[in-house]
Design an enzyme around this catalytic site. Structure first.
Site, PDB file in Angstrom:
ATOM      1  N   LYS A   1      15.461  97.367  65.722  1.00 53.20           N
ATOM      2  CA  LYS A   1      14.274  96.505  65.570  1.00 53.20           C
ATOM      3  C   LYS A   1      14.649  95.280  64.739  1.00 53.20           C
ATOM      4  CE  LYS A   1      11.085 100.108  66.834  1.00 53.20           C
ATOM      5  NZ  LYS A   1      10.611 101.441  66.471  1.00 53.20           N
TER       6      LYS A   1
ATOM      7  N   HIS B   1       9.679 100.224  61.163  1.00 53.09           N
ATOM      8  CA  HIS B   1       8.928  98.965  61.176  1.00 53.09           C
ATOM      9  C   HIS B   1       8.893  98.325  59.794  1.00 53.09           C
ATOM     10  CE1 HIS B   1       7.505  99.101  65.327  1.00 53.09           C
ATOM     11  NE2 HIS B   1       7.532 100.407  65.162  1.00 53.09           N
TER      12      HIS B   1
ATOM     13  N   SER C   1       3.017 101.752  63.486  1.00 57.74           N
ATOM     14  CA  SER C   1       3.249 100.609  64.370  1.00 57.74           C
ATOM     15  C   SER C   1       2.019 100.181  65.169  1.00 57.74           C
ATOM     16  CB  SER C   1       4.383 100.934  65.334  1.00 57.74           C
ATOM     17  OG  SER C   1       3.998 101.993  66.191  1.00 57.74           O
TER      18      SER C   1
HETATM   19  C1  LIG Z   1      10.947 102.743  67.175  1.00 61.83           C
HETATM   20  C2  LIG Z   1      10.734 103.898  66.281  1.00 61.83           C
HETATM   21  C3  LIG Z   1      11.602 104.999  66.279  1.00 61.83           C
HETATM   22  C4  LIG Z   1      12.743 105.109  67.258  1.00 61.83           C
HETATM   23  O1  LIG Z   1      13.728 104.169  66.988  1.00 61.83           O
HETATM   24  P1  LIG Z   1      14.989 104.048  67.962  1.00 61.83           P
HETATM   25  O2  LIG Z   1      16.112 103.600  67.103  1.00 61.83           O
HETATM   26  O3  LIG Z   1      14.609 103.059  69.008  1.00 61.83           O
HETATM   27  O4  LIG Z   1      15.226 105.395  68.543  1.00 61.83           O
HETATM   28  C5  LIG Z   1      11.389 106.016  65.362  1.00 61.83           C
HETATM   29  N1  LIG Z   1      10.355 105.951  64.489  1.00 61.83           N
HETATM   30  C6  LIG Z   1       9.489 104.922  64.472  1.00 61.83           C
HETATM   31  C7  LIG Z   1       8.376 104.894  63.475  1.00 61.83           C
HETATM   32  C8  LIG Z   1       9.640 103.867  65.378  1.00 61.83           C
HETATM   33  O5  LIG Z   1       8.777 102.859  65.378  1.00 61.83           O
END
Ligand SMILES: *Cc1c(COP(=O)(O)O)cnc(C)c1O
Length: 406
Positions: free
Chosen positions: A248, A217, A189
């Site tokens: 997301k 992502h 990310s």
């Molecule tokens: C945002 C993210 C998470 C956590 O996701 P949530 O559902 O908000 O707990 C885990 N791994 C990666 C690579 C992320 O970018």
């Protein structure tokens, strides 16, 4: 109570000192308060209109009325919540439907829901691997993967970020272990770097290792039909475990999942601690997620618009002389190198009506400070142009860094 000798007093004083230290080092993270729903344009608490360029809202679904309506319909039918974990009385038909829909979308046999992807990663290793096994992990993997690996007795091998030669060295080092699993973020990310899953799967075949990817992502927009990084690299069916988020691109509320073969998912339902000991996902989130998956299975329109917006933005920003990490992902890291400049830049952009975030050490390597743009399918060309204009103006005021000599 004698305040002077009370060790509890020291505890609070220690915290105050720690927080002061964070502020002094510029590492304290303030929270911007929004007064509207999430979207391409938001209002700040003090009434400032901002083009939002730092949400993980890749497909623009977080603020969409039809998504909220799908949630409301499920809220109506299935109620607010279950007051239960899944295995006691917290499983409704809608949870089973969502698990089936996610498995189908991702091309796996089965799927299990969690309250967050953080929980999915936290609960995936310990039930499946023990001290006889090896976990071979990219050095820049997400914090939740690192925590999940820590909770598991398997031996950890770390390979240099995105470095296939080093991955092979680590696979050789792990040769004596019973089961081996390579673990990587599908997309990283901070840089928008896409993991080289084709090469990773070839190495996995060569050394008889399993492969796990974290698709937070990627799910919904990477690959020809948005299935994820495995589709992007044409390795669907060669990935053993996929973890991801509903928080997301898939709508932005919350919730996570693990998708894999049936026996993996069945074992996780029996043994995965964040699943066994934490409440079931709210049915309204299941309803909205089902509507989103249904839409994404019918049309690639949003995914296509996202990639068109991303190409446009990357190209135009490049023309203005900014140094951008190359790539195709909607995460666009604009390199400013200097931590203070990154902070100042984000602040000036805020004044110019653009919401984005500056990142510096220790979140990114020393000397690699940046502002990170995240493009969304919901950005209009006019909004992207407004952001480009602000970039240009702030660049003229603060000096656009050129790529440093190496
Ligand atoms: C945002 C993210 C998470 C956590 O996701 P949530 O559902 O908000 O707990 C885990 N791994 C990666 C690579 C992320 O970018």
């Amino acid at each position: 109570m004698n305040a002077v000798n009370d060790s509890r007093q020291n505890f609070y004083a220690g915290l105050q000192q720690g927080l002061e230290g964070l502020r002094e080092q510029g590492l304290f993270k303030p929270e911007r308060v929004l007064a509207t729903r999430q979207g391409a344009e938001v209002l700040s608490e003090d009434g400032r209109k901002l083009v939002n360029m730092c949400a993980n809202n890749y497909l623009g679904l977080a603020g969409e009325a039809w998504v909220a309506q799908a949630a409301a319909k499920a809220l109506d039918q299935y109620g607010y919540g279950l007051s239960s974990v899944r295995f006691i009385c917290g499983t409704q038909t809608i949870h089973k439907q969502l698990e089936a829909a996610l498995a189908k979308f991702l091309g796996t046999e089965d799927c299990i829901l969690y309250a967050a992807a953080f929980d999915a990663n936290g609960g995936v290793f310990e039930p499946l691997f023990d001290e006889n096994d090896a976990i071979i992990s990219d050095a820049l993997n997400h914090a939740s993967i690192i925590d999940g690996v820590r909770l598991c007795k398997a031996e950890r091998f770390r390979y240099q970020h995105n470095n296939m030669a080093d991955l092979e060295v680590q696979l050789q080092a792990a040769a004596g272990k019973r089961n081996k699993i390579i673990v990587t973020d599908g997309v990283f990310s901070m840089d928008g770097t896409v993991a080289q899953l084709d090469k990773i799967c070839d190495l996995a075949d060569k050394y008889q290792a399993l492969v796990m990817i974290d698709e937070c992502h990627a799910t919904g927009f990477m690959g020809r039909t948005g299935r994820g990084t495995h589709e992007h690299h044409d390795v669907m069916g060669r990935i053993d475990i996929i973890t991801g988020t509903l928080g997301k691109a898939l709508g932005g509320a919350m919730g996570g999942f693990t998708a894999a073969k049936k026996e993996v998912i069945e074992m996780l339902r029996q043994r995965s601690r964040p699943y066994l000991f934490s409440n079931t996902l709210a049915p309204s989130i299941c309803g909205a997620s089902l509507a989103v998956l249904n839409k994404l299975s019918q049309t690639t329109e949003l995914r296509d618009r996202l990639h068109a917006n991303t190409s446009y933005f990357r190209r135009e920003l490049g023309k203005l002389g900014f140094v951008i990490k190359p790539g195709m992902h909607p995460v666009v890291p604009v390199m400013l190198y200097d931590a203070q400049l990154a902070q100042k830049y984000a602040q000036r952009m805020y004044e110019l009506g653009i919401l984005l975030t500056g990142f510096s050490y220790p979140v990114v390597p020393m000397g690699q400070a940046r502002v990170r743009v995240q493009v969304s399918a919901s950005h209009s060309l006019e909004q992207l142009d407004r952001a480009l204009h602000a970039f240009k103006q702030a660049g003229q005021e603060l000096g656009i860094p050129k790529k440093p000599e190496v």
